[in-house]
Write a protein that holds these residues in place. Structure first.
Motif, mmCIF file in Angstrom:
data_model
loop_
_atom_site.group_PDB
_atom_site.id
_atom_site.type_symbol
_atom_site.label_atom_id
_atom_site.label_comp_id
_atom_site.label_asym_id
_atom_site.label_seq_id
_atom_site.Cartn_x
_atom_site.Cartn_y
_atom_site.Cartn_z
ATOM 1 N N ALA A 1 -3.737 20.475 12.049
ATOM 2 C CA ALA A 1 -4.184 21.065 13.384
ATOM 3 C C ALA A 1 -5.265 21.781 13.137
ATOM 4 C CB ALA A 1 -2.889 21.973 13.742
ATOM 5 N N VAL A 2 -6.206 22.069 14.126
ATOM 6 C CA VAL A 2 -7.426 22.734 14.082
ATOM 7 C C VAL A 2 -6.960 24.136 14.862
ATOM 8 C CG1 VAL A 2 -9.097 20.921 13.974
ATOM 9 C CG2 VAL A 2 -8.355 21.810 16.209
ATOM 10 N N CYS A 3 -7.577 25.159 13.945
ATOM 11 C CA CYS A 3 -7.265 26.457 14.216
ATOM 12 C C CYS A 3 -8.444 27.434 14.404
ATOM 13 C CB CYS A 3 -6.323 26.872 13.172
ATOM 14 S SG CYS A 3 -5.497 28.702 13.416
ATOM 15 N N THR A 4 -8.352 28.373 15.443
ATOM 16 C CA THR A 4 -9.298 29.441 15.469
ATOM 17 C C THR A 4 -8.650 30.836 15.647
ATOM 18 O OG1 THR A 4 -10.693 27.874 17.024
ATOM 19 C CG2 THR A 4 -11.133 30.426 16.984
ATOM 20 N N SER A 5 -8.956 31.548 14.647
ATOM 21 C CA SER A 5 -8.409 32.836 14.286
ATOM 22 C C SER A 5 -9.279 34.038 14.449
ATOM 23 C CB SER A 5 -7.568 32.837 13.111
ATOM 24 O OG SER A 5 -6.787 31.962 12.589
ATOM 25 N N ILE A 6 -8.787 35.180 15.041
ATOM 26 C CA ILE A 6 -9.537 36.200 15.338
ATOM 27 C C ILE A 6 -8.878 37.366 14.499
ATOM 28 C CG2 ILE A 6 -10.435 37.873 17.108
ATOM 29 C CD1 ILE A 6 -10.136 35.449 18.960
ATOM 30 N N LEU A 7 -9.757 37.913 13.394
ATOM 31 C CA LEU A 7 -8.996 38.843 12.840
ATOM 32 C C LEU A 7 -9.810 40.163 12.995
ATOM 33 C CD1 LEU A 7 -8.399 36.239 11.123
ATOM 34 C CD2 LEU A 7 -7.818 37.857 9.282
ATOM 35 N N VAL A 8 -9.170 41.465 13.140
ATOM 36 C CA VAL A 8 -9.818 42.536 13.050
ATOM 37 C C VAL A 8 -9.413 43.419 11.847
ATOM 38 C CG1 VAL A 8 -9.840 42.665 15.817
ATOM 39 C CG2 VAL A 8 -8.167 43.667 14.545
ATOM 40 N N LYS A 9 -10.589 44.699 11.732
ATOM 41 C CA LYS A 9 -10.357 45.384 10.576
ATOM 42 C C LYS A 9 -9.721 46.658 10.999
ATOM 43 C CE LYS A 9 -13.008 45.957 6.643
ATOM 44 N NZ LYS A 9 -14.444 45.518 5.903
ATOM 45 N N LYS B 1 -6.668 42.037 9.654
ATOM 46 C CA LYS B 1 -5.235 41.713 10.354
ATOM 47 C C LYS B 1 -5.674 40.642 11.373
ATOM 48 C CE LYS B 1 -2.312 45.525 8.804
ATOM 49 N NZ LYS B 1 -1.008 46.119 8.991
ATOM 50 N N PHE B 2 -4.529 39.557 11.842
ATOM 51 C CA PHE B 2 -4.572 38.838 12.693
ATOM 52 C C PHE B 2 -4.513 39.457 14.076
ATOM 53 C CE2 PHE B 2 -3.530 35.874 9.485
ATOM 54 C CZ PHE B 2 -4.302 34.623 9.982
ATOM 55 N N TRP B 3 -5.333 39.060 15.176
ATOM 56 C CA TRP B 3 -5.459 39.621 16.553
ATOM 57 C C TRP B 3 -5.081 38.354 17.454
ATOM 58 C CZ3 TRP B 3 -5.122 43.845 19.395
ATOM 59 C CH2 TRP B 3 -5.149 43.637 20.790
ATOM 60 N N SER B 4 -5.499 37.106 16.799
ATOM 61 C CA SER B 4 -5.164 36.023 17.614
ATOM 62 C C SER B 4 -5.396 34.855 16.802
ATOM 63 C CB SER B 4 -6.085 35.831 18.670
ATOM 64 O OG SER B 4 -6.094 34.478 19.084
ATOM 65 N N ARG B 5 -4.200 33.890 17.142
ATOM 66 C CA ARG B 5 -4.235 32.583 16.332
ATOM 67 C C ARG B 5 -4.302 31.477 17.280
ATOM 68 N NH1 ARG B 5 -0.349 29.240 14.555
ATOM 69 N NH2 ARG B 5 -0.945 27.482 12.869
ATOM 70 N N HIS B 6 -5.069 30.460 17.286
ATOM 71 C CA HIS B 6 -4.782 29.379 18.364
ATOM 72 C C HIS B 6 -4.953 28.197 17.487
ATOM 73 C CE1 HIS B 6 -6.228 27.664 22.468
ATOM 74 N NE2 HIS B 6 -5.494 26.699 21.870
ATOM 75 N N SER C 1 2.889 42.273 8.108
ATOM 76 C CA SER C 1 1.599 43.019 7.515
ATOM 77 C C SER C 1 0.270 42.291 7.745
ATOM 78 C CB SER C 1 2.162 43.368 6.181
ATOM 79 O OG SER C 1 1.991 42.089 5.420
ATOM 80 N N LEU C 2 0.371 41.024 8.257
ATOM 81 C CA LEU C 2 -0.399 40.274 8.438
ATOM 82 C C LEU C 2 -1.083 40.521 9.933
ATOM 83 C CD1 LEU C 2 0.255 36.947 6.730
ATOM 84 C CD2 LEU C 2 -0.985 38.845 5.757
ATOM 85 N N TRP C 3 -0.285 41.080 10.787
ATOM 86 C CA TRP C 3 -0.836 41.097 12.183
ATOM 87 C C TRP C 3 -1.195 42.430 12.759
ATOM 88 C CZ3 TRP C 3 -1.485 37.253 16.129
ATOM 89 C CH2 TRP C 3 -1.324 35.861 15.681
ATOM 90 N N VAL C 4 -1.819 42.503 13.550
ATOM 91 C CA VAL C 4 -2.372 43.914 14.201
ATOM 92 C C VAL C 4 -0.911 44.004 15.168
ATOM 93 C CG1 VAL C 4 -3.479 45.281 16.033
ATOM 94 C CG2 VAL C 4 -4.775 43.489 14.529
#
Lengths: 122, 122
Positions: free
Chosen positions: B88-96, B102-107, B3-6
């Motif tokens: 870890a260091v993390c860059t996440s991209i979320l979209v509405k 919701k998550f689109w990308s996690r690095h 439910s957290l991810w596109v």
């Protein structure tokens, strides 16, 4: 390089294995230091995947790009003709500004070379 | 977790040191495997920075979040009371999507612990 980045205190860049750098001034400084310390460096991008947002919109404002950075460098080698290679995976976020795309964020990370044992132990 | 991810073939997730996983099915599978192989895992997020896009828009459609993941895990340890830590260091991209984020990308990437010599050699 400065023309490629949004000029903002909240932009970010994570070099492989490094902590995040915050703000365009700090990001550009890191690239200056990197470039000043290598005799030669070239990035060959492969596995490039682009998604634009809002998705399906004819006028996207944001883009996410993932790729593999295959890096050819002459840093720290014995002769000017010697080269070394490296590889990182990268997620970049670009935003449209004044009609052009500029970097908002870049996150590159090393790829661990793991020795995988037989999988029957799981 | 689903439910957290596109749910899309173009979403991506990069675990520390790993190659990119593409598509929500593969991403969710990786989290299932990870969770199945640890007795205990907890993420404490610090240094959280959020930017929404289009910037300054009252109805943003995309968000970029950078943070440090401080990971407490009981994997592979000698006793149920023993824990190990990681970072870890993390860059996440979320979209509405449908009113929620919701998550689109996690690095996420490891932080190298470098031994820095005196800086007078530059």
């Amino acid at each position: 390089m400065a023309s490629l980045w949004v000029d903002d205190a909240d932009t970010s860049c994570i070099h492989p294995g490094a902590l995040p750098l915050r703000g365009t001034a700090q990001v550009l400084r890191s690239w200056t230091v990197l470039m000043a310390n290598v005799g030669y460096i070239q990035f060959f991008l492969t596995d490039v995947e682009v998604t634009t947002f809002p998705r399906g919109d004819a006028e996207p404002t944001t883009a996410v790009i993932t790729c593999t950075e295959n890096i050819l460098s002459g840093e720290g080698l014995s002769s000017a003709e010697a080269f070394a290679g490296g590889k990182a995976v990268c997620t970049s976020i670009l935003v449209k500004e004044h009609g052009g795309w500029k970097f908002w964020s870049r996150h590159a990370s090393p790829i661990a070379e793991l020795h995988i044992d037989d999988e029957d132990s799981a």
